[in-house]
Enzyme design. Structure first.
Site, short mmCIF file in Angstrom:
data_model
loop_
_atom_site.label_atom_id
_atom_site.label_comp_id
_atom_site.label_asym_id
_atom_site.label_seq_id
_atom_site.Cartn_x
_atom_site.Cartn_y
_atom_site.Cartn_z
N ASP A 14 0.80 -1.24 0.00
CA ASP A 14 0.00 0.00 0.00
C ASP A 14 0.82 1.28 0.00
O ASP A 14 0.57 2.20 -0.76
CB ASP A 14 -0.89 0.03 1.25
N ALA A 16 3.89 1.69 -0.83
CA ALA A 16 4.65 1.83 -2.08
C ALA A 16 3.75 2.38 -3.18
O ALA A 16 4.13 3.29 -3.92
CB ALA A 16 5.22 0.48 -2.47
N LYS A 17 2.54 1.84 -3.22
CA LYS A 17 1.59 2.30 -4.26
C LYS A 17 1.25 3.76 -4.05
O LYS A 17 1.21 4.55 -4.97
CB LYS A 17 0.27 1.52 -4.14
N HIS A 246 4.24 11.13 15.81
CA HIS A 246 4.11 12.42 15.14
C HIS A 246 3.88 13.58 16.11
O HIS A 246 4.57 14.60 16.06
CB HIS A 246 2.93 12.40 14.15
N ARG A 350 -0.36 25.16 18.13
CA ARG A 350 -0.78 26.52 18.46
C ARG A 350 -0.28 26.86 19.86
O ARG A 350 -0.63 26.18 20.83
CB ARG A 350 -2.30 26.52 18.42
#
Ligand SMILES: O=C1O[C@H](COP(=O)(O)O)[C@@H](O)[C@H](O)[C@H]1O
Length: 758
Positions: A14, A16-17, A246, A350
């Protein structure tokens, strides 16, 4: 003229695609255009050669999209440097090594290979074995050539498994050979957080601390859910998927100490400072976390083969409150929010300052929020950017950031004209940047082992302690929460009435306002900002029509509320637009037009007398004909209907309506017979219940033909009626509930006083 081989394991998967082949192509194209580095690509997967090759070529063809001939020609050349290799058993890796050596030799006989990249885009369970086999067979024997092993998250499922993976890899790879991807680090605005802080350090660093920062919000809301990926998601949940990596990276970038020499390329010091900061973040406490799960998640998971007992507690939303135990940040709330299937798509950091942060001389506008926003993705801004209010300090932009002016509705609580904004020059998407940084050996933009372990240390205790079922939510039902005694708590709500609990202390409420209300978009703001927002919306529609050389027909209703809007319009509405604007009345009191009770009189006093609009563009309601006021024989309603029919064939372009405390709209009062008309009318005479006066009003049918309808509601005294109409449906009792445009847009502009009732 460097020459590099890239092995992409999981070449038909996925990721890679979706991203990797496109990014490989862009990197290849860059190389050709800049005369190096040059590449060979080996796409590996488990399928046999014939099937795998065919599949891979189809994937590349679909993933690499070109819009010009030159790109097409690069694409044709790109395909000639991609080989498919089966990678299933050890022998396949030996074959790969052999083929790589041959191809490298054949491709560039005079120029030995500079390095090999092993990019693992496979399920993490296979990392150790694959990394071992690549090490054993596929390291280049060319002197001074390098190896880069690239891994996609998750890097383990918790501290222990992550450590085990790291120690396995350490047997075969040095720390500088390992590139753990966090694609957030490659986002254009994220890349500018440290450069921005460094560039502005003289004024900004003294403000970034517990004395001046009220709180820091780090938010990533996604519109999509995880349908099709529930198998992956069920194991990770939102904490491992977004928060531990993240969002924690974002927290680090805004709160870490800067390199002492102010040099953003001082990689080693930056790495150390990141780790030092992470070590000061207090381990996550379970009570500082809130979880939600979107309503359809379990059903989707079940369809994808996951049994209910294991999906029942998977969080798809989380809010977390973190504290940093340092002299600089002690007691400052860092609020992290991530969720799937939310009401909007947006990512931002913020920093909100306390009231003690002022420009000298201080701003007089006490509604202005002192903040800095790193707007990373989507949401209210059209482009990623850094936002700094003028009233805070003049911003200096790092070299790759350019200042930009915006004409768009207010964002982050203020009008755009109150901000300076800087937009990063980098436009390449995060994954292209990931591949380019690997090629260029910029390992600082990847996650090092020590940093990774400190990040797990923060989240470890909270990973497996989901005692309660997460709160169920839908896009429209909000997940508001607040901080009480350093803990997070949902603000429980069934109806609007309870939706906003006034904080008992001065602690902030983090309200995720619903985006919709009674079939329309909802905008809630301070009164001034809201009037500005409504003005911008009117200007936008009128400009569009006028550009198409069409007149703009707008209808205003009466009452006191529109006065503020009229003032904004006369200040801001561009001069040239008035010539093509026709102004109609939505309703009128049966009074002489010069009476202080006349709606037209207010319109005239607050707006018309200040602007240059042709007399023929004004359409007051004929309520006073030869001295008589709305008598049947005047047929004023019929006259106005005729005027409308002649000029406005398909409904008004814009209508601004108000909301009465009793639910009336225009001059359509509760239980008025006009609400149940059987004959089609555009204008009618009505009676204002309990007020004893007669009115003229546009009908529901005609109002609903409008292309845009704004309901402008201000003041605390409108709070109760907002509650009632949101919890009880009765179109006779609440005439406003009949306002549902046939094909146009409905928007509610509600000021905070009306929304909150305070
Ligand atoms: O790593 C991940 O990030 C994406 C969100 O990334 P963005 O660049 O689109 O903001 C998220 O959808 C995915 O679940 C997660 O694994």
């Amino acid at each position: 003229n460097q020459f590099i081989s890239v092995v992409l394991v999981g070449a038909t998967g996925d990721l890679a695609k979706k991203y990797l082949w496109h990014s490989m192509f862009e990197t290849y194209k860059n190389g050709i255009e800049n005369k190096g580095p040059y590449f060979l690509f080996f796409g590996g997967a488990r399928a046999n050669k014939t099937f795998g090759e065919d599949t891979l070529m189809k994937i590349i063809d679909r993933s690499v999209t070109c819009y010009n001939m030159q790109c097409e020609s690069h694409k044709r050349r790109f395909i000639t440097v991609v080989r498919y290799v089966q990678l299933k058993v050890e022998e396949d890796y030996e074959n790969l090594a052999h083929q790589m050596a041959l191809d490298e030799e054949g491709h560039s006989p005079d120029n030995p290979i500079a390095g090999r990249i092993f990019y693992l885009s496979t399920p993490p369970a296979t990392y150790v074995k694959t990394a071992q086999l690549l090490h054993k067979h596929c390291r280049s024997h060319v002197a001074n050539s390098w190896i880069r092993l690239v891994l996609e998250k998750p890097f383990g499922n918790d501290r222990k498994t992550s450590e085990a993976l790291a120690s396995s890899l350490e047997q075969w790879y040095a720390e500088e050979e390992i590139y753990r991807v966090d694609h957030y680090l490659q986002k254009p605005v994220v890349k500018q957080i440290l450069p921005f802080r460094i560039k502005n350090q003289n004024w900004l660093e003294p403000l970034l601390n517990r004395h001046h920062v009220e709180r820091v919000e780090i938010v990533s809301k996604e519109y999509v859910g995880v349908k099709g990926r529930t198998k992956f998601y069920n194991n990770v949940g939102v904490l491992r998927d977004m928060m531990q990596n993240h969002l924690t990276e974002l927290l680090t970038l805004v709160s870490m100490e800067l390199p002492t020499d102010g040099n953003v390329d001082n990689i080693d010091e930056i790495k150390e400072k990141k780790i030092a900061l992470l070590e000061q973040v207090q381990p996550m406490k379970v009570k500082s976390l809130l979880f939600g799960q979107y309503k359809d998640y379990m059903q989707e998971a079940e369809k994808e083969g996951i049994n209910k007992s294991s999906s029942v507690k998977t969080p798809t939303f989380a809010a977390a409150l973190l504290h940093i135990e340092s002299a600089r940040w002690k007691d400052v709330p860092f609020v992290l929010v991530a969720g799937k299937q939310m009401d909007e798509r947006t990512t931002y950091v913020r920093i909100i300052f306390k009231n003690n942060v002022f420009k000298i001389p201080p701003t007089t506008d006490n509604e202005r929020i002192q903040q800095i926003v790193f707007h990373i993705n989507y949401g209210v801004m059209k482009e990623p950017c850094i936002i700094v209010p003028w009233s805070l300090h003049k911003a200096l932009w790092p070299k790759d950031v350019v200042p930009k002016m915006w004409s768009q509705p207010p964002a982050y609580g203020s009008e755009m004209s109150t901000y300076q904004t800087g937009v990063p020059g980098q436009t390449t998407d995060a994954y292209i940047q990931v591949v380019q940084d690997i090629v260029n050996g910029k390992q600082a933009n990847f996650v090092g082992t020590r940093q990774l372990m400190s990040m797990w240390d923060i989240w470890q205790t909270s990973l497996n302690v989901l005692a309660k079922r997460p709160k169920l939510y839908t896009r429209n039902n909000t997940l508001d929460f607040t901080i009480i005694n350093k803990q997070l708590a949902f603000v429980e709500s069934e109806h609007l009435q309870q939706k906003y609990v006034k904080p008992t202390s001065d602690k902030p409420v983090f309200a995720q306002l619903p985006k919709h209300f009674l079939g329309g978009n909802l905008y809630v703001n301070s009164t001034g900002a809201l009037a500005m927002q409504l003005t911008s919306s009117i200007i936008e529609i009128s400009m569009k029509l006028i550009k198409e050389k069409k007149p703009f027909h707008i209808g205003f209703s009466g009452g006191k509320t529109p006065a503020l809007l009229f003032r904004k319009l006369r200040e801001i509405y561009p001069l040239h637009l008035w010539v093509n604007t026709h102004i109609w009345l939505v309703d009128e009191r049966c009074q002489p037009l010069n009476s202080h009770r006349s709606n037209f009189n207010l319109l005239f006093t607050e707006l018309l007398q200040h602007i240059n609009i042709p007399y023929v563009n004004l359409h007051p309601m004929p309520v006073s004909i030869a001295g008589s006021l709305c008598t049947d024989k005047d047929e004023g309603d019929i006259l106005y209907e005729r005027q409308l029919s002649n000029s406005v064939i398909n409904g008004l372009d814009y209508v601004v309506l108000g909301l009465g405390k009793d639910g009336h709209v225009a001059s359509l009062f509760p239980h008025d017979k006009s609400l149940t008309l059987t004959t089609p009318r555009k204008v009618i005479l009505t009676n204002a219940a309990n007020r004893g006066d007669k009115r003229m009003s546009l009908t529901v049918d005609f109002l609903n033909m409008s292309k845009n309808i704004a309901l402008f509601v201000t003041g605390k005294e409108k709070h109760n009626i907002l509650n009632s109409i949101s919890s009880e449906s009765d179109r006779l009792k609440y005439p406003v509930q009949n306002i549902q445009p046939n094909a146009g847009h409905l928007a509610w502009f509600v000021d905070s006083a009306a929304w909150l009732g305070v």
